[in-house]
Design an enzyme around this catalytic site. Structure first.
Site, PDB file in Angstrom:
ATOM      1  N   CYS A 169       0.826  -1.181   0.000  1.00 35.21           N
ATOM      2  CA  CYS A 169       0.000   0.000   0.000  1.00 35.21           C
ATOM      3  C   CYS A 169       0.877   1.255   0.000  1.00 35.21           C
ATOM      4  O   CYS A 169       1.914   1.302   0.655  1.00 35.21           O
ATOM      5  CB  CYS A 169      -0.960   0.091   1.187  1.00 35.21           C
ATOM      6  N   ARG A 222       4.073  -0.478  -4.720  1.00 38.47           N
ATOM      7  CA  ARG A 222       3.783  -0.961  -3.366  1.00 38.47           C
ATOM      8  C   ARG A 222       2.460  -1.730  -3.278  1.00 38.47           C
ATOM      9  O   ARG A 222       2.138  -2.301  -2.240  1.00 38.47           O
ATOM     10  CB  ARG A 222       3.714   0.220  -2.384  1.00 38.47           C
ATOM     11  N   TRP A 252      -2.713  -2.893  -1.675  1.00 35.18           N
ATOM     12  CA  TRP A 252      -2.410  -4.311  -1.809  1.00 35.18           C
ATOM     13  C   TRP A 252      -3.274  -4.986  -0.737  1.00 35.18           C
ATOM     14  O   TRP A 252      -3.047  -4.806   0.449  1.00 35.18           O
ATOM     15  CB  TRP A 252      -0.926  -4.584  -1.556  1.00 35.18           C
ATOM     16  N   ASN A 294      -1.777   2.466   5.451  1.00 29.72           N
ATOM     17  CA  ASN A 294      -0.878   1.410   5.018  1.00 29.72           C
ATOM     18  C   ASN A 294      -0.454   0.639   6.259  1.00 29.72           C
ATOM     19  O   ASN A 294       0.120   1.224   7.175  1.00 29.72           O
ATOM     20  CB  ASN A 294       0.358   2.020   4.328  1.00 29.72           C
ATOM     21  N   GLY A 295      -0.767  -0.649   6.298  1.00 31.82           N
ATOM     22  CA  GLY A 295      -0.399  -1.464   7.451  1.00 31.82           C
ATOM     23  C   GLY A 295      -1.508  -2.449   7.757  1.00 31.82           C
ATOM     24  O   GLY A 295      -2.427  -2.623   6.955  1.00 31.82           O
ATOM     25  N   GLU A 312      17.236 -18.550  -6.694  1.00 34.15           N
ATOM     26  CA  GLU A 312      16.822 -17.200  -7.105  1.00 34.15           C
ATOM     27  C   GLU A 312      16.219 -17.226  -8.508  1.00 34.15           C
ATOM     28  O   GLU A 312      15.219 -16.552  -8.781  1.00 34.15           O
ATOM     29  CB  GLU A 312      18.030 -16.250  -7.005  1.00 34.15           C
ATOM     30  N   LYS A 319      12.439 -15.983  -9.441  1.00 34.04           N
ATOM     31  CA  LYS A 319      12.199 -14.950 -10.456  1.00 34.04           C
ATOM     32  C   LYS A 319      11.222 -15.463 -11.510  1.00 34.04           C
ATOM     33  O   LYS A 319      10.303 -14.769 -11.913  1.00 34.04           O
ATOM     34  CB  LYS A 319      13.538 -14.616 -11.093  1.00 34.04           C
ATOM     35  N   GLU A 350       7.637 -15.747 -10.134  1.00 30.14           N
ATOM     36  CA  GLU A 350       7.104 -14.424  -9.795  1.00 30.14           C
ATOM     37  C   GLU A 350       6.547 -13.665 -10.993  1.00 30.14           C
ATOM     38  O   GLU A 350       5.481 -13.072 -10.914  1.00 30.14           O
ATOM     39  CB  GLU A 350       8.291 -13.577  -9.305  1.00 30.14           C
ATOM     40  N   HIS A 372      16.523 -38.409  -5.654  1.00 23.45           N
ATOM     41  CA  HIS A 372      15.920 -38.804  -4.377  1.00 23.45           C
ATOM     42  C   HIS A 372      14.416 -38.507  -4.349  1.00 23.45           C
ATOM     43  O   HIS A 372      13.825 -38.467  -3.273  1.00 23.45           O
ATOM     44  CB  HIS A 372      16.632 -38.086  -3.215  1.00 23.45           C
ATOM     45  N   LYS A 413       5.915  -4.658  -3.843  1.00 22.92           N
ATOM     46  CA  LYS A 413       7.255  -4.441  -3.310  1.00 22.92           C
ATOM     47  C   LYS A 413       7.100  -4.080  -1.842  1.00 22.92           C
ATOM     48  O   LYS A 413       6.038  -3.703  -1.412  1.00 22.92           O
ATOM     49  CB  LYS A 413       7.867  -3.275  -4.086  1.00 22.92           C
TER      50      LYS A 413
HETATM   51  C1  F6R Z   1      11.530 -11.148  -5.162  1.00 25.53           C
HETATM   52  C2  F6R Z   1      11.347 -10.104  -4.173  1.00 25.53           C
HETATM   53  C3  F6R Z   1      10.998 -10.515  -2.794  1.00 25.53           C
HETATM   54  C4  F6R Z   1      11.827  -9.683  -1.792  1.00 25.53           C
HETATM   55  C5  F6R Z   1      11.361  -9.990  -0.368  1.00 25.53           C
HETATM   56  C6  F6R Z   1      12.200  -9.290   0.651  1.00 25.53           C
HETATM   57  O1  F6R Z   1      11.839 -10.622  -6.413  1.00 25.53           O
HETATM   58  O2  F6R Z   1      11.458  -8.946  -4.466  1.00 25.53           O
HETATM   59  O3  F6R Z   1      11.176 -11.859  -2.598  1.00 25.53           O
HETATM   60  O4  F6R Z   1      13.163 -10.013  -1.959  1.00 25.53           O
HETATM   61  O5  F6R Z   1      10.030  -9.609  -0.229  1.00 25.53           O
HETATM   62  O6  F6R Z   1      12.141  -7.907   0.510  1.00 25.53           O
HETATM   63  P1  F6R Z   1      13.218  -6.980   1.155  1.00 25.53           P
HETATM   64  O7  F6R Z   1      14.539  -7.318   0.551  1.00 25.53           O
HETATM   65  O8  F6R Z   1      12.772  -5.598   0.832  1.00 25.53           O
HETATM   66  O9  F6R Z   1      13.221  -7.249   2.638  1.00 25.53           O
END
Ligand code: F6R
Length: 593
Positions: free
Chosen positions: A2, A27, A73, A99-100, A470, A474, A477, A493, A588
């Site tokens: 948010c 966000r 969000w 936001n929260g 990773e 990616k 996601e 296994h 994010k």
């Molecule tokens: C993946 C991604 C998330 C963040 C995770 C941690 O592309 O962006 O997995 O890495 O939410 O976020 P931070 O690093 O901001 O604590």
């Protein structure tokens, strides 16, 4: 999660709110809304959808003294009209954006319902706004009603609040969710981060936990919940510029951010090495030396960077543990007398980590935070703070922050053992990154070959396994293709049961110690019809490899291999026509647990 904005007395009020929300959309982007206050009237526009939809809805002619806005969000209640913010109290005295997450909202809601208040949404936010009105109608001033309300809230909030009869004021309050105030020439702004305010405000103030107050065009009052007197505030500037946050000709932030990797390493290098010596605080280095255990805590991509970091520090003799923060928060396990916690986070606002930090503080243990966001909650909570200097990361999928995290951990390790070679090794990495960037078309071809598969597998051993994790994150996601990452040896296994004709299996091969072993794992899946893709390096290359990266020191290979992984997902998502920078269900800065 948010984003909120607010401003007062700004001529371009509508533009600030709409463009501000657009810049905060990373966000959260499932609903959007704004409220405008003028002459005792609050007009609200909100909808499920994007800020571009809101832009269509809000009349261009609208004028007001004050306005607030929100991009959502969803946490409580699906994205629909009635759950979209702003929310208004029953009698319309208060209107706010939040936001929260309020953990005790059910309890508070029941109490308010018993007093006859009604609710039109499933949100926790509506409880806050009605509680304010309840206290106000008991005879308190709006500021006291706000104070009394937030005293009763458990959880997290950043709030921007309109009070119907005060068109020249916006109230605010903050706990565990970010809130910044900007000071313009004749007015003030509120926002979840600097971005909306860069074109308007010259200086900024980061509101800290338990602070509340109000902004007016010429005044600002900040108070602390536990103190009576006003808090004297000092505004600061930011290095961020509008250019830093533009797309600069790129079609997506993710692509721009992937290709910033060489710059990110360069910036790290000059921030942590002056040409002769490392630039870390000696007290921090001593603390790491003294620690009998390094405990890494992180989430998602940052967790994957921590896995690499663990290998670096174990290799120089430290005992290390790595935990996903949301697990550690509920099952903390600390062995040893002198642990040092190392919390890694791009945003510095991740709720799972903030919860862990509360535990660490209660235990009185030392805390090093590694974040990309100066002044963030985690940065401020730390005993020692290291910044990533990666520049603002806007795409929801994290790319350059991972580069900075792994790069910084490599430099920190080198500083501990007084080995300057890392700086030359990183120059090699920068060259290798540039060469991968130049050959991105070959990765695009690979992406087109895997993008229609319902499921994909990434394999690696050692550091390549960390990269595989990773790469898999990616891919799922931003393409929504199901994927798994496995240590090469684990296939037989169990998971090999999932390998059938044409299932893509993508392997990273960077380490001479395990190159032969991973290639023989690939033969096992080839025999079962898998569609194999190998990403090796020059020293270990075979004719059949799909992509060959230049050689770099093995310990730094994740910095190069991960770029291949990032491009692979990017191009697959591009050709699948996914919303690359705003993938579904994600946001994010995950500020809820
Ligand atoms: C993946 C991604 C998330 C963040 C995770 C941690 O592309 O962006 O997995 O890495 O939410 O976020 P931070 O690093 O901001 O604590």
């Amino acid at each position: 999660m948010c984003g909120i904005v607010g401003t007062i007395g700004e001529k371009a009020l509508r533009t600030y709110l709409i463009e501000g929300l657009r810049s905060l959309e990373y966000r959260g982007y499932d609903s959007a809304g704004t409220s405008f206050l003028s002459n005792g009237e609050v007009t609200t526009y909100r909808l499920p959808g994007r800020v571009s939809d809101l832009d269509q809805l809000v009349p261009t002619s609208i004028e007001a003294n004050a306005g607030i806005g929100h991009t959502r969000w969803a946490t409580h209640g699906e994205p629909n009209f009635s759950n979209a913010h702003p929310h208004q109290s029953n009698k319309g005295w208060f209107t706010l954006v939040h936001n929260g997450v309020i953990n005790n909202f059910r309890f508070l809601k029941r109490k308010l319902e018993q007093k006859g208040m009604t609710f039109a949404s499933d949100t926790d936010t509506e409880v806050i706004v009605n509680l304010m009105e309840f206290h106000y109608l008991q005879g308190l001033t709006p500021l006291r009603a706000i104070k009394k309300t937030i005293e009763k809230l458990e959880g997290s909030y950043a709030l921007a609040i309109l009070f119907k009869e005060e068109p020249n004021r916006i109230y605010f309050a903050k706990l565990h969710s970010p809130l910044v105030i900007g000071k313009g020439e004749k007015t003030h702004y509120l926002a979840s981060d600097y971005l909306p305010m860069l074109a308007y405000a010259q200086t900024f103030y980061i509101v800290t936990d338990y602070q509340y107050g109000y902004i007016e065009a010429q005044h600002i009052i900040v108070k602390h919940l536990d103190k009576n007197e006003e808090i004297p505030i000092r505004f600061h500037t930011t290095d961020l510029t509008i250019e830093d946050i533009g797309l600069n000709g790129y079609p997506h932030y993710m692509l721009k951010e992937i290709e910033e990797a060489p710059e990110v390493i360069q910036r790290l290098s000059y921030n942590y090495f002056d040409g002769n010596q490392f630039l870390f605080d000696d007290v921090l280095l001593e603390k790491i030396h003294q620690a009998d255990q390094l405990i890494f805590l992180a989430c998602g991509t940052s967790y994957h960077a921590a896995l690499v970091g663990r290998r670096y520090f174990e290799e120089i003799g430290k005992t290390c543990r790595v935990y996903v923060a949301s697990e550690f928060a509920y099952y903390p396990e600390v062995k040893g007398q002198k642990p040092l916690f190392i919390v890694i986070s791009q945003s510095g606002e991740t709720a799972d980590l903030i919860r862990c930090v509360q535990l660490i503080k209660q235990r009185g243990n030392a805390l090093l935070t590694i974040t990309n966001t100066k002044g963030s909650s985690l940065d401020r909570a730390s005993d020692f703070s290291l910044l990533l200097y990666a520049g603002m990361e806007i795409a929801v999928a994290s790319t350059k922050a991972y580069i900075a995290q792994v790069g910084l951990l490599a430099i920190l390790r080198a500083a501990l053992i007084h080995n300057n070679d890392v700086m030359t090794d990183l120059v090699g990495v920068i060259q290798a990154m540039k060469s991968v960037i130049d050959s991105r078309q070959d990765i695009e071809t690979m992406a087109q070959a895997i993008m229609h598969a319902p499921s994909a597998f990434f394999l690696g051993r050692g550091l390549d396994y960390d990269v595989a994790l990773e790469a898999s994150l990616k891919l799922k996601e931003i393409t929504y293709i199901h994927s798994e990452a496995l240590p090469g040896g684990e296939l037989k296994h169990g998971p090999i049961a999932l390998i059938a004709k044409n299932v893509p299996v993508i392997a990273f091969i960077s380490d001479p110690i395990t190159a032969a072993a991973i290639r023989s794992n690939l033969e096992e899946v080839r025999a079962r019809g898998a569609n194999i893709f190998t990403i090796s390096n020059l020293a270990l290359a075979k004719d059949e490899d799909n992509f060959i990266t230049p050689n770099v020191k093995v310990y730094l290979s994740p910095l190069v291999k991960v770029i291949v992984a990032q491009y692979l997902s990017y191009y697959a998502a591009l050709h699948l026509q996914r919303d690359i920078d705003k993938p579904r269900n994600l946001a994010k800065s995950v500020t809820v647990e």
